[in-house]
Design a protein around this motif. Structure first.
Motif, mmCIF file in Angstrom:
data_model
loop_
_atom_site.group_PDB
_atom_site.id
_atom_site.type_symbol
_atom_site.label_atom_id
_atom_site.label_comp_id
_atom_site.label_asym_id
_atom_site.label_seq_id
_atom_site.Cartn_x
_atom_site.Cartn_y
_atom_site.Cartn_z
ATOM 1 N N GLU A 195 -86.115 68.955 8.432
ATOM 2 C CA GLU A 195 -84.861 69.377 9.297
ATOM 3 C C GLU A 195 -83.972 68.331 9.153
ATOM 4 N N VAL A 196 -82.552 68.675 8.962
ATOM 5 C CA VAL A 196 -81.565 67.862 9.229
ATOM 6 C C VAL A 196 -81.105 67.598 10.895
ATOM 7 N N SER A 197 -81.799 66.787 11.295
ATOM 8 C CA SER A 197 -81.890 66.473 12.893
ATOM 9 C C SER A 197 -80.471 66.521 13.243
ATOM 10 N N GLY A 198 -79.493 65.620 12.816
ATOM 11 C CA GLY A 198 -78.324 65.481 13.323
ATOM 12 C C GLY A 198 -77.193 66.685 13.449
ATOM 13 N N TRP A 199 -77.475 67.542 12.196
ATOM 14 C CA TRP A 199 -76.782 68.630 12.270
ATOM 15 C C TRP A 199 -77.523 69.641 12.947
ATOM 16 N N SER A 200 -78.591 69.882 13.473
ATOM 17 C CA SER A 200 -79.066 70.646 14.443
ATOM 18 C C SER A 200 -78.566 70.374 15.635
ATOM 19 N N GLU A 201 -78.626 69.004 16.039
ATOM 20 C CA GLU A 201 -78.044 68.444 17.155
ATOM 21 C C GLU A 201 -76.350 69.014 17.363
ATOM 22 N N LEU A 202 -75.681 68.943 16.251
ATOM 23 C CA LEU A 202 -74.257 69.139 16.408
ATOM 24 C C LEU A 202 -73.864 70.674 16.530
#
Length: 314
Positions: free
Chosen positions: A211-218
């Motif tokens: 998972e690309v955690s930063g983009w999920s958060e975005l």
């Protein structure tokens, strides 16, 4: 008409169109047969097709880049240890100015449509379609346009201001039958910007499924913020809830402003939009209880009751 339009009231072309509609004694709409029948069933009549539009120039240069500051502070001694946070419009990030000007454009277009509705004697607008598109040949300008059908109630009670809604004729009829009325067409929006930090770059270059955690958060943050923006508008005229019509999400990359436009340092921008109609309950006048008619089932008692009735009639 002569003279320059000051921006107050209807534009000259719109005023001339409304005057022509009122003088003709006919109405036009984009309603289907079923929608027209649904409106009539709940006591409403169409009075004409109405619209409102507003073209706004969005300041700064390029693709609104000035509003897309990620607010990222590099270095492990910075807040968060170098982990990038989402710069969210609803939290006061620079993108808040962009959301504010687009919200003003929406309100201007809706206000002009409701002025046309009032000029035709309408009580509200159904099947209103809101579109936002770049103005041709001018990339820094956007046009907000809303088109719908103005309707009028058959009774004597008039609303304090025209309602606007995305519901078609049949949906509007179902809403009214269920004891609800539309209030206002809403446009919720959020813009979030996040710097592609070391963790994000490592996750996107990994050989593993991760998972690309930063983009999920975005994307989670901007969707939640858009809902909050929509919810904040819903109570402006006494709405009790919101019926959603459509939602959208756009994500794209921008060179990081904090790195002087260096292509090796990039941000990602997410823009979430929600369109819906706020609705409110109404209480109809209570119907007095009906008298219950009781008939005796015993034959002898029924004959005695009929004889008494005949005697009273004499």
């Amino acid at each position: 008409m002569s003279g320059e339009w000051t921006g107050a009231g209807l534009p000259p072309a719109a005023a001339a169109r409304i005057a022509e509609l009122r003088g003709s004694g006919t109405w036009s709409s984009a309603l289907s047969t079923g929608e027209f029948a649904g409106l009539r069933a709940v006591g409403f009549e169409p009075v004409g097709q109405v619209m409102g539009s507003a073209v706004y120039h969005v300041g700064r240069s390029g693709r609104y880049w000035g509003y897309h500051d990620c607010l990222y502070q590099s270095g492990w001694f910075a807040a968060g240890g170098g982990y990038a946070r989402v710069a969210l419009s609803g939290a006061g990030a620079p993108s808040a100015g962009l959301v504010e000007v687009l919200d003003q454009a929406r309100r201007t277009a809706l206000d002009r449509m409701t002025v046309e509705c009032s000029a035709l004697g309408g009580d509200g607008v159904v099947a209103a379609q809101l579109t936002v598109a770049p103005f041709p040949a001018q990339p820094n300008c956007l046009e907000f346009k809303v088109i719908g059908t103005a309707v009028r109630a058959a009774g004597t009670v008039r609303p304090p201001r025209p309602f606007t809604c995305h519901l078609d004729g049949q949906g509007f009829a179902k809403l009214v039958t269920a004891g609800w009325v539309p209030v206002e067409l809403l446009y919720g929006m959020s813009v979030g910007v996040r710097h592609d930090d070391y963790t994000t770059r490592a996750q996107t270059r990994s050989w593993n499924n991760t998972e690309v955690s930063g983009w999920s958060e975005l994307v989670q943050a901007v969707r939640s913020d858009a809902r909050a923006h929509l919810r904040a508008q819903s109570g402006r005229w006494g709405g009790d809830g919101v019926i959603l019509s459509a939602g959208g999400l756009r994500v794209w990359g921008e060179p990081c402003l904090r790195r002087g436009g260096n292509s090796e340092q990039e941000d990602h921008v997410a823009e979430a939009t929600l369109v819906g109609t706020t609705v409110a309950r109404f209480t109809a006048r209570e119907v007095p209880p009906r008298t219950l008619t009781v008939m005796p089932l015993d034959p002898e008692r029924r004959r005695r009751a009929m004889r008494r009735t005949a005697t009273d009639l004499r």
